[in-house]
Motif scaffolding. Structure first.
Motif, PDB file in Angstrom:
ATOM      1  N   GLU A  10       0.805  -1.362  -0.098  1.00  0.00           N
ATOM      2  CA  GLU A  10       0.153  -0.100  -0.055  1.00  0.00           C
ATOM      3  C   GLU A  10       0.720   1.161  -0.145  1.00  0.00           C
ATOM      4  OE1 GLU A  10      -3.176  -0.324  -0.308  1.00  0.00           O
ATOM      5  OE2 GLU A  10      -2.820  -2.515  -0.388  1.00  0.00           O
ATOM      6  N   THR A  11       0.230   2.222  -0.529  1.00  0.00           N
ATOM      7  CA  THR A  11       1.094   3.673  -0.449  1.00  0.00           C
ATOM      8  C   THR A  11       0.356   4.372   0.494  1.00  0.00           C
ATOM      9  OG1 THR A  11       1.544   3.383  -2.956  1.00  0.00           O
ATOM     10  CG2 THR A  11       1.444   5.819  -1.759  1.00  0.00           C
ATOM     11  N   PHE A  12       1.114   4.885   1.604  1.00  0.00           N
ATOM     12  CA  PHE A  12       0.489   5.575   2.693  1.00  0.00           C
ATOM     13  C   PHE A  12       1.292   7.189   2.665  1.00  0.00           C
ATOM     14  CE2 PHE A  12       0.202   1.409   4.146  1.00  0.00           C
ATOM     15  CZ  PHE A  12      -1.108   1.566   4.980  1.00  0.00           C
ATOM     16  N   VAL A  13       0.304   8.191   2.642  1.00  0.00           N
ATOM     17  CA  VAL A  13       0.842   9.480   2.805  1.00  0.00           C
ATOM     18  C   VAL A  13       0.398   9.784   4.242  1.00  0.00           C
ATOM     19  CG1 VAL A  13       0.443  11.909   1.993  1.00  0.00           C
ATOM     20  CG2 VAL A  13       0.236   9.657   0.520  1.00  0.00           C
ATOM     21  N   GLY A  14       1.293  10.319   4.976  1.00  0.00           N
ATOM     22  CA  GLY A  14       1.120  10.684   6.672  1.00  0.00           C
ATOM     23  C   GLY A  14       1.275  12.331   6.739  1.00  0.00           C
ATOM     24  N   THR A  15       1.054  12.921   7.647  1.00  0.00           N
ATOM     25  CA  THR A  15       1.378  13.996   8.214  1.00  0.00           C
ATOM     26  C   THR A  15       2.281  14.352   9.526  1.00  0.00           C
ATOM     27  OG1 THR A  15       0.553  16.200   8.301  1.00  0.00           O
ATOM     28  CG2 THR A  15      -0.524  14.512   9.290  1.00  0.00           C
ATOM     29  N   VAL A  16       3.157  15.350   9.614  1.00  0.00           N
ATOM     30  CA  VAL A  16       3.797  15.557  10.837  1.00  0.00           C
ATOM     31  C   VAL A  16       3.601  17.008  11.134  1.00  0.00           C
ATOM     32  CG1 VAL A  16       5.359  13.789  10.510  1.00  0.00           C
ATOM     33  CG2 VAL A  16       5.804  16.002   9.770  1.00  0.00           C
ATOM     34  N   PRO A  17       3.627  17.462  12.109  1.00  0.00           N
ATOM     35  CA  PRO A  17       3.680  18.887  12.628  1.00  0.00           C
ATOM     36  C   PRO A  17       4.763  19.529  11.803  1.00  0.00           C
ATOM     37  CG  PRO A  17       3.685  17.516  14.544  1.00  0.00           C
ATOM     38  CD  PRO A  17       4.006  16.573  13.287  1.00  0.00           C
ATOM     39  N   ALA A  18       4.011  20.918  11.176  1.00  0.00           N
ATOM     40  CA  ALA A  18       4.890  21.533  10.127  1.00  0.00           C
ATOM     41  C   ALA A  18       5.915  22.386  11.141  1.00  0.00           C
ATOM     42  CB  ALA A  18       3.866  22.606   9.560  1.00  0.00           C
ATOM     43  N   ILE A  19       6.863  21.972  11.723  1.00  0.00           N
ATOM     44  CA  ILE A  19       7.769  22.512  12.660  1.00  0.00           C
ATOM     45  C   ILE A  19       8.798  23.161  11.580  1.00  0.00           C
ATOM     46  CG2 ILE A  19       9.564  22.178  14.162  1.00  0.00           C
ATOM     47  CD1 ILE A  19       7.492  20.205  15.743  1.00  0.00           C
ATOM     48  N   LYS A  20       9.308  22.555  10.630  1.00  0.00           N
ATOM     49  CA  LYS A  20      10.191  22.930   9.500  1.00  0.00           C
ATOM     50  C   LYS A  20       9.928  24.264   9.064  1.00  0.00           C
ATOM     51  CE  LYS A  20      13.329  21.752   5.574  1.00  0.00           C
ATOM     52  NZ  LYS A  20      13.406  20.423   4.691  1.00  0.00           N
ATOM     53  N   PRO A  21       8.888  24.293   8.222  1.00  0.00           N
ATOM     54  CA  PRO A  21       8.392  25.570   7.708  1.00  0.00           C
ATOM     55  C   PRO A  21       8.190  26.464   8.611  1.00  0.00           C
ATOM     56  CG  PRO A  21       6.557  24.056   7.370  1.00  0.00           C
ATOM     57  CD  PRO A  21       7.979  23.121   7.947  1.00  0.00           C
ATOM     58  N   ALA A  22       7.696  26.227  10.039  1.00  0.00           N
ATOM     59  CA  ALA A  22       7.515  27.464  10.937  1.00  0.00           C
ATOM     60  C   ALA A  22       8.973  27.923  11.321  1.00  0.00           C
ATOM     61  CB  ALA A  22       7.050  26.727  12.185  1.00  0.00           C
ATOM     62  N   ALA A  23       9.834  27.111  11.786  1.00  0.00           N
ATOM     63  CA  ALA A  23      11.375  27.371  11.859  1.00  0.00           C
ATOM     64  C   ALA A  23      11.748  28.413  10.769  1.00  0.00           C
ATOM     65  CB  ALA A  23      12.237  26.460  12.164  1.00  0.00           C
ATOM     66  N   GLU A  24      11.561  28.241   9.537  1.00  0.00           N
ATOM     67  CA  GLU A  24      11.833  29.151   8.655  1.00  0.00           C
ATOM     68  C   GLU A  24      11.361  30.257   8.404  1.00  0.00           C
ATOM     69  OE1 GLU A  24      13.150  25.054   5.516  1.00  0.00           O
ATOM     70  OE2 GLU A  24      11.268  26.281   5.381  1.00  0.00           O
ATOM     71  N   ARG A  25      10.193  30.282   8.885  1.00  0.00           N
ATOM     72  CA  ARG A  25       9.355  31.645   8.521  1.00  0.00           C
ATOM     73  C   ARG A  25       9.541  32.407   9.747  1.00  0.00           C
ATOM     74  NH1 ARG A  25       4.161  29.113   5.960  1.00  0.00           N
ATOM     75  NH2 ARG A  25       3.055  30.890   6.829  1.00  0.00           N
ATOM     76  N   THR A  54      -2.593  17.792  19.671  1.00  0.00           N
ATOM     77  CA  THR A  54      -3.212  17.012  20.847  1.00  0.00           C
ATOM     78  C   THR A  54      -2.084  16.703  21.693  1.00  0.00           C
ATOM     79  OG1 THR A  54      -2.835  15.130  19.509  1.00  0.00           O
ATOM     80  CG2 THR A  54      -4.832  16.251  19.082  1.00  0.00           C
ATOM     81  N   PRO A  55      -2.609  16.454  22.904  1.00  0.00           N
ATOM     82  CA  PRO A  55      -1.566  15.947  23.805  1.00  0.00           C
ATOM     83  C   PRO A  55      -0.708  14.734  23.409  1.00  0.00           C
ATOM     84  CG  PRO A  55      -3.593  16.117  24.994  1.00  0.00           C
ATOM     85  CD  PRO A  55      -4.001  16.397  23.608  1.00  0.00           C
ATOM     86  N   GLY A  56      -1.348  13.842  22.874  1.00  0.00           N
ATOM     87  CA  GLY A  56      -0.532  12.559  22.160  1.00  0.00           C
ATOM     88  C   GLY A  56       0.554  13.119  21.303  1.00  0.00           C
ATOM     89  N   THR A  57       0.152  14.063  20.277  1.00  0.00           N
ATOM     90  CA  THR A  57       1.439  14.456  19.343  1.00  0.00           C
ATOM     91  C   THR A  57       2.495  15.182  20.073  1.00  0.00           C
ATOM     92  OG1 THR A  57      -0.240  14.845  17.678  1.00  0.00           O
ATOM     93  CG2 THR A  57       1.553  16.113  17.586  1.00  0.00           C
ATOM     94  N   VAL A  58       1.974  15.909  21.080  1.00  0.00           N
ATOM     95  CA  VAL A  58       3.181  16.689  21.566  1.00  0.00           C
ATOM     96  C   VAL A  58       4.176  15.950  22.623  1.00  0.00           C
ATOM     97  CG1 VAL A  58       1.743  18.985  21.646  1.00  0.00           C
ATOM     98  CG2 VAL A  58       1.902  17.568  23.958  1.00  0.00           C
ATOM     99  N   ARG A  59       3.597  14.776  23.100  1.00  0.00           N
ATOM    100  CA  ARG A  59       4.776  13.977  23.820  1.00  0.00           C
ATOM    101  C   ARG A  59       5.276  12.935  23.115  1.00  0.00           C
ATOM    102  NH1 ARG A  59      -0.699  12.228  26.261  1.00  0.00           N
ATOM    103  NH2 ARG A  59      -1.132  10.024  25.313  1.00  0.00           N
ATOM    104  N   ARG A  60       5.167  12.931  21.765  1.00  0.00           N
ATOM    105  CA  ARG A  60       5.529  11.901  21.016  1.00  0.00           C
ATOM    106  C   ARG A  60       7.204  12.158  20.665  1.00  0.00           C
ATOM    107  NH1 ARG A  60       1.125  10.256  18.637  1.00  0.00           N
ATOM    108  NH2 ARG A  60       0.788   9.074  20.589  1.00  0.00           N
ATOM    109  N   VAL A  64       1.784  26.578  14.677  1.00  0.00           N
ATOM    110  CA  VAL A  64       1.474  25.453  14.005  1.00  0.00           C
ATOM    111  C   VAL A  64       0.138  24.891  14.384  1.00  0.00           C
ATOM    112  CG1 VAL A  64       2.294  23.368  13.360  1.00  0.00           C
ATOM    113  CG2 VAL A  64       4.087  25.182  13.634  1.00  0.00           C
ATOM    114  N   LEU A  65      -0.709  24.775  13.512  1.00  0.00           N
ATOM    115  CA  LEU A  65      -1.777  23.848  13.887  1.00  0.00           C
ATOM    116  C   LEU A  65      -1.803  22.424  13.412  1.00  0.00           C
ATOM    117  CD1 LEU A  65      -4.440  26.313  11.866  1.00  0.00           C
ATOM    118  CD2 LEU A  65      -4.035  26.269  14.562  1.00  0.00           C
ATOM    119  N   ALA A  66      -1.122  21.626  14.714  1.00  0.00           N
ATOM    120  CA  ALA A  66      -0.933  20.367  14.358  1.00  0.00           C
ATOM    121  C   ALA A  66      -1.828  19.132  14.532  1.00  0.00           C
ATOM    122  CB  ALA A  66       0.297  20.168  15.427  1.00  0.00           C
TER     123      ALA A  66
END
Length: 265
Positions: free
Chosen positions: A93-108, A119-125, A187-189
């Motif tokens: 299968e071909t999967f497309v995921g997403t991650v918090p946009a930290i890289k573009p935020a740091a660049e801008r 969400t709490p799960g994302t910030v502690r990962r 960042v809206l993660a």
């Protein structure tokens, strides 16, 4: 994988519709299936091992049922937790995921103060910490794990109403001042959050740049889909949405219809 099958979008609730909207603009001739795992919403309340096991098993059922050409997982919590396991479990299968946009935020950022609203799960990962280490070491990244914002967005999308004061309480920790500098990017993660961004702008103590990754996810899907043949002609109303709870309410059916889906349990 069926190269002519539908593109399957998966989210914990209706938040991933923000990405479907962008995908339809870029890929209007594709067939779509949307799966809202609302029986398990919100994912932030789950233990990681239990959620991982649930998702691996659930995707097996979805792949067998729909034979998708591609699977898009806009949900940050699911992507950062389980996408590598899914790729191992279902290598065809071909999967497309997403991650918090930290890289573009740091660049801008100009102030160097960036907040990641998730969400709490994302910030502690660990995945999130690795992104900060790799791409934002020169910034001060403030991780804000909102307990209630995804629920508020889900409520807003399904019922059309949310108390602005409730939204304000969830975003207040994003806004920091330090040595004359202020947070200038949030960042809206979480895919749910863009549906409330107008409320966030209204309730924010000062203007910031809100980064939404919906278009970027859709463009990644477009790039991969360009190698796939178009599906055979389908009858009108070909796109279906599934809710794992089986709770097909009239407001939810109206919402899905508005996004071009026929809702099924």
């Amino acid at each position: 994988m069926n190269p002519k099958g539908p593109i399957l979008f998966f989210d914990s609730g209706v938040g991933g519709l923000s990405v479907v909207k962008e995908a339809r603009i870029l890929m209007p001739d594709r067939a779509y299936v949307y799966v809202a795992d609302d029986a398990a919403f919100p994912y932030g309340d789950w233990q990681e091992d239990a959620l991982r096991a649930r998702l691996i098993a659930l995707f097996g059922e979805l792949i067998e049922r729909f034979a998708p050409s591609m699977i898009v997982i806009p949900c940050n919590t699911a992507s950062t937790l389980v996408i590598s396991d899914l790729r191992e479990a279902y290598p065809e299968e071909t999967f497309v995921g997403t991650v918090p946009a930290i890289k573009p935020a740091a660049e801008r950022t100009r102030s160097g103060l960036v907040s990641v609203l998730a969400t709490p799960g994302t910030v502690r990962r660990q995945y999130t910490f690795d992104l900060i280490r790799d791409y934002a070491s020169r910034c001060e990244v403030n991780l804000v794990g909102s307990e209630h914002l995804a629920r508020l967005a889900e409520q807003y999308m399904r019922e059309g109403h949310v108390e602005e004061a409730d939204v304000a309480r969830e975003i207040v920790p994003c806004f920091q001042e330090q040595d004359g500098r202020r947070t200038d990017i949030v960042v809206l993660a979480c895919t749910h959050y863009p549906f409330l961004v107008n409320r966030m702008r209204k309730m924010a103590p000062w203007p910031v740049d809100w980064i939404d990754t919906s278009e970027a996810i859709a463009r990644r899907a477009l790039l991969l889909a360009s190698a796939l043949p178009l599906p055979d002609a389908q009858p009108q109303g070909r796109d279906v949405a599934i809710v794992t709870s089986g709770n097909v309410t009239k407001p939810l059916a109206r919402l899905m219809t508005g996004f071009g889906f026929a809702l099924q349990a």
